[in-house]
Design a protein around this motif. Sequence first.
Motif, PDB file in Angstrom:
ATOM      1  N   ARG A 278      -3.411   3.200   4.218  1.00 51.51           N
ATOM      2  CA  ARG A 278      -2.990   2.558   5.470  1.00 51.51           C
ATOM      3  C   ARG A 278      -2.431   3.590   6.457  1.00 51.51           C
ATOM      4  O   ARG A 278      -2.677   3.512   7.662  1.00 51.51           O
ATOM      5  CB  ARG A 278      -1.944   1.493   5.185  1.00 51.51           C
ATOM      6  N   LEU A 279      -1.672   4.573   5.949  1.00 54.03           N
ATOM      7  CA  LEU A 279      -1.112   5.597   6.828  1.00 54.03           C
ATOM      8  C   LEU A 279      -2.201   6.520   7.364  1.00 54.03           C
ATOM      9  O   LEU A 279      -2.112   7.006   8.499  1.00 54.03           O
ATOM     10  CB  LEU A 279      -0.045   6.405   6.083  1.00 54.03           C
ATOM     11  N   LYS A 280      -3.222   6.788   6.548  1.00 55.10           N
ATOM     12  CA  LYS A 280      -4.337   7.617   7.026  1.00 55.10           C
ATOM     13  C   LYS A 280      -5.032   6.957   8.207  1.00 55.10           C
ATOM     14  O   LYS A 280      -5.502   7.632   9.132  1.00 55.10           O
ATOM     15  CB  LYS A 280      -5.344   7.832   5.889  1.00 55.10           C
ATOM     16  N   GLU A 281      -5.125   5.612   8.183  1.00 53.71           N
ATOM     17  CA  GLU A 281      -5.731   4.908   9.307  1.00 53.71           C
ATOM     18  C   GLU A 281      -4.915   5.062  10.582  1.00 53.71           C
ATOM     19  O   GLU A 281      -5.461   4.947  11.686  1.00 53.71           O
ATOM     20  CB  GLU A 281      -5.889   3.426   8.959  1.00 53.71           C
ATOM     21  N   LEU A 282      -3.607   5.311  10.437  1.00 51.79           N
ATOM     22  CA  LEU A 282      -2.741   5.505  11.593  1.00 51.79           C
ATOM     23  C   LEU A 282      -2.654   6.958  12.026  1.00 51.79           C
ATOM     24  O   LEU A 282      -1.945   7.267  12.991  1.00 51.79           O
ATOM     25  CB  LEU A 282      -1.337   4.971  11.279  1.00 51.79           C
ATOM     26  N   GLY A 283      -3.328   7.862  11.297  1.00 47.49           N
ATOM     27  CA  GLY A 283      -3.323   9.279  11.660  1.00 47.49           C
ATOM     28  C   GLY A 283      -2.393  10.147  10.850  1.00 47.49           C
ATOM     29  O   GLY A 283      -2.087  11.274  11.254  1.00 47.49           O
ATOM     30  N   TYR A 284      -1.927   9.679   9.701  1.00 53.00           N
ATOM     31  CA  TYR A 284      -1.009  10.458   8.866  1.00 53.00           C
ATOM     32  C   TYR A 284      -1.720  11.689   8.307  1.00 53.00           C
ATOM     33  O   TYR A 284      -2.763  11.571   7.658  1.00 53.00           O
ATOM     34  CB  TYR A 284      -0.492   9.582   7.733  1.00 53.00           C
TER      35      TYR A 284
END
Length: 441
Positions: A99-105
């Motif tokens: 989920r964080l990768k989808e936000l650019g993490y």
Amino acid sequence: MKDTNHTQSEERRVAEALEAMRKDAGDAFKLEAVNLAEMERRTGLSRSRLRRLKKNGFEFKPHANKGRKAKKTVLSGFTGALDDLLRKGVSNSSVILERLKELGYPGGLTVVKEYIARHKNLLPPKRQVVAPQGNRGRRYETPPGDSFQMDWGFTNVVASTGGTFQCACFVMTCHHCGACYVEFFPNAKQENLFIGMIHGFERLGVPAHVLTDNMKSVVLHRDLEGQPVWHSDYDAFMHTVGFQTKLCKPRHPFTKGKVERLVRFVKENFLAGRTFYNVTDLNRAALEWCDKQNGIFHRGSACVPNEVHGSECAQHLHLLDDSRELQGYLCPLRKISFDGFVNYEGRRFGVPYQYTGSFVRVMRKDAWLYIYSEDLLQLLVSHEVTWSKCDRFCKDQYAVPQQPEEFPTAPVKTQATMLPEDELDRSFEKFNFSKGADSDD
């Protein structure tokens, strides 16, 4: 913890080396004159490291930055989303990382795990653990392509308007290799069961048997001999597609535990923190998730489902026939209301008023809903699918069809005369009291 143990190990080795050198040198031993080359041989530490220790009298002092925390870390800006997932009960670090990768993490999994370990107080309390029931049987295995398992799962969806409604999740998995298929519907009616099974068979193939529990849309009851009495529509569906159904005991996961575990995995992994716009967006993400899960190694089955399903199971599965009877299951029958709408999945869609039939066939495919004539020979109208409950009108829904009209092809020379109409008899005009009396009377 690892750094602390490493420092203690270095202190112990230095202390043991100094003690051994003190015994060898006797009274001539001086701490400031210790041979660093000999210390390097005895302790295994680098010369520069020992030189710094010798300057401090071989006393291990804490690092100057010990205990200090950076004001900005790789998680800065993402802690709010991470805390929100933890409050929702999502503690799976892999799901949170996705989920964080989808936000650019840009960071990795270790930082996320450490943050979760420090903020477990945000997680909701767990359910009370009941006493284990013990082993009630043994799981059985089937040959490749022999059996599929299917079941329904349910989840609550928070709408953008603030309301909450329930959504049904159809899941199907191969009993041999664990290849899965997931599709979401607004409800778990029988027509949606048929649509989900057909879509699952299109992707995975048609097996010899399907394992399921005692659904109302599958079985009505059992006769005096204990044999199932199938629902008439489901019995016709089985003969049309060409498979048999085996019913499993309730609350007995040893028979169809794979699909029950898949339902739980979908809720904890795919639906955890999931946001979407409409049913098309949700099902598109579900298919991508299934392709991802079917392409990774599963420890339970000790295989990659796509590889085993394509090499072993596919040889014993048969393809789905694209027949007119099968199209009837994909396009359920609907009756047109008096105001020109059909109800499908809890929403109303307009039908052209000039259509003379009383029934239509409706099919939802991707982002569009198609309305056909009852005989499936004519496409009447198509609508874009959303979760909105508002009525969807079609173009010129109530327009009266234009009648054909003939016009003269030659100049018109004939002429007729129309007379004025006769005046009405005014003999009773004197009894018209609404006009009032004349001023001369």
